[in-house]
Design a protein around this motif. Structure first.
Motif, PDB file in Angstrom:
ATOM      1  N   ASN A  89       2.252 -20.268  -4.211  1.00 14.00           N
ATOM      2  CA  ASN A  89       1.918 -21.239  -5.258  1.00 14.00           C
ATOM      3  C   ASN A  89       0.400 -21.363  -5.390  1.00 14.00           C
ATOM      4  O   ASN A  89      -0.262 -22.014  -4.588  1.00 14.00           O
ATOM      5  CB  ASN A  89       2.544 -22.592  -4.940  1.00 14.00           C
ATOM      6  CG  ASN A  89       2.358 -23.580  -6.062  1.00 14.00           C
ATOM      7  OD1 ASN A  89       1.640 -23.335  -7.026  1.00 14.00           O
ATOM      8  ND2 ASN A  89       3.009 -24.724  -5.936  1.00 14.00           N
ATOM      9  N   LYS A  90      -0.167 -20.760  -6.426  1.00 13.69           N
ATOM     10  CA  LYS A  90      -1.622 -20.728  -6.597  1.00 13.69           C
ATOM     11  C   LYS A  90      -2.231 -22.109  -6.804  1.00 13.69           C
ATOM     12  O   LYS A  90      -3.400 -22.320  -6.494  1.00 13.69           O
ATOM     13  CB  LYS A  90      -2.003 -19.793  -7.734  1.00 13.69           C
ATOM     14  CG  LYS A  90      -1.727 -18.349  -7.390  1.00 13.69           C
ATOM     15  CD  LYS A  90      -2.185 -17.396  -8.471  1.00 13.69           C
ATOM     16  CE  LYS A  90      -1.888 -15.971  -8.044  1.00 13.69           C
ATOM     17  NZ  LYS A  90      -2.391 -15.004  -9.018  1.00 13.69           N
ATOM     18  N   SER A  91      -1.475 -23.052  -7.303  1.00 10.76           N
ATOM     19  CA  SER A  91      -2.029 -24.400  -7.472  1.00 10.76           C
ATOM     20  C   SER A  91      -2.311 -25.055  -6.119  1.00 10.76           C
ATOM     21  O   SER A  91      -3.202 -25.902  -6.009  1.00 10.76           O
ATOM     22  CB  SER A  91      -1.112 -25.282  -8.318  1.00 10.76           C
ATOM     23  OG  SER A  91       0.116 -25.492  -7.666  1.00 10.76           O
ATOM     24  N   ASP A  92      -1.602 -24.633  -5.070  1.00 15.54           N
ATOM     25  CA  ASP A  92      -1.881 -25.134  -3.720  1.00 15.54           C
ATOM     26  C   ASP A  92      -3.213 -24.610  -3.187  1.00 15.54           C
ATOM     27  O   ASP A  92      -3.831 -25.223  -2.324  1.00 15.54           O
ATOM     28  CB  ASP A  92      -0.772 -24.734  -2.740  1.00 15.54           C
ATOM     29  CG  ASP A  92       0.535 -25.455  -3.010  1.00 15.54           C
ATOM     30  OD1 ASP A  92       0.511 -26.512  -3.672  1.00 15.54           O
ATOM     31  OD2 ASP A  92       1.582 -24.951  -2.558  1.00 15.54           O
ATOM     32  N   GLU A 115      -6.005 -24.355  -4.818  1.00 15.62           N
ATOM     33  CA  GLU A 115      -7.165 -24.985  -5.459  1.00 15.62           C
ATOM     34  C   GLU A 115      -7.879 -25.989  -4.560  1.00 15.62           C
ATOM     35  O   GLU A 115      -9.086 -26.173  -4.693  1.00 15.62           O
ATOM     36  CB  GLU A 115      -6.746 -25.635  -6.775  1.00 15.62           C
ATOM     37  CG  GLU A 115      -6.312 -24.604  -7.801  1.00 15.62           C
ATOM     38  CD  GLU A 115      -5.841 -25.224  -9.104  1.00 15.62           C
ATOM     39  OE1 GLU A 115      -5.945 -26.453  -9.270  1.00 15.62           O
ATOM     40  OE2 GLU A 115      -5.352 -24.458  -9.950  1.00 15.62           O
ATOM     41  N   TYR A 133     -12.740 -24.625  -7.917  1.00 13.79           N
ATOM     42  CA  TYR A 133     -11.755 -25.535  -8.491  1.00 13.79           C
ATOM     43  C   TYR A 133     -12.063 -26.990  -8.143  1.00 13.79           C
ATOM     44  O   TYR A 133     -11.845 -27.891  -8.960  1.00 13.79           O
ATOM     45  CB  TYR A 133     -10.341 -25.162  -8.039  1.00 13.79           C
ATOM     46  CG  TYR A 133      -9.836 -23.926  -8.731  1.00 13.79           C
ATOM     47  CD1 TYR A 133      -9.288 -23.990 -10.004  1.00 13.79           C
ATOM     48  CD2 TYR A 133      -9.933 -22.683  -8.120  1.00 13.79           C
ATOM     49  CE1 TYR A 133      -8.836 -22.853 -10.647  1.00 13.79           C
ATOM     50  CE2 TYR A 133      -9.487 -21.537  -8.755  1.00 13.79           C
ATOM     51  CZ  TYR A 133      -8.946 -21.628 -10.017  1.00 13.79           C
ATOM     52  OH  TYR A 133      -8.514 -20.501 -10.659  1.00 13.79           O
TER      53      TYR A 133
END
Length: 70
Positions: A43-46, A48, A54
């Motif tokens: 999960n790339k949002s994790d 950030e 970011y």
């Protein structure tokens, strides 16, 4: 890089930060993507919360002085 991340995560506690040759955007390079996948999952949002680029975008009103020496 860890010191930059800490300041950007808790910027209200610091007035300045300096870093020597930090890794600024590991989510956009192959070895950073490999490391984040292994440590944090797909999960790339994790990722950030561990990427200074970011974190700066998340907190545009940070008044902390940042000195980066390459």
């Amino acid at each position: 890089m860890a010191n930059i991340l800490k300041v950007l995560q808790c910027f209200e506690h610091y007035s300045a930060i300096s870093a020597f040759a930090p890794v600024a955007n590991p989510t956009n390079c192959p070895w950073g993507q490999k490391a984040f996948t292994n440590y944090l999952g797909d999960n790339k949002s994790d990722w950030e919360d561990y990427d200074a680029t970011y974190l700066v975008r998340k907190h545009p009103n940070v008044s902390t002085t940042i000195l980066i020496d390459q």
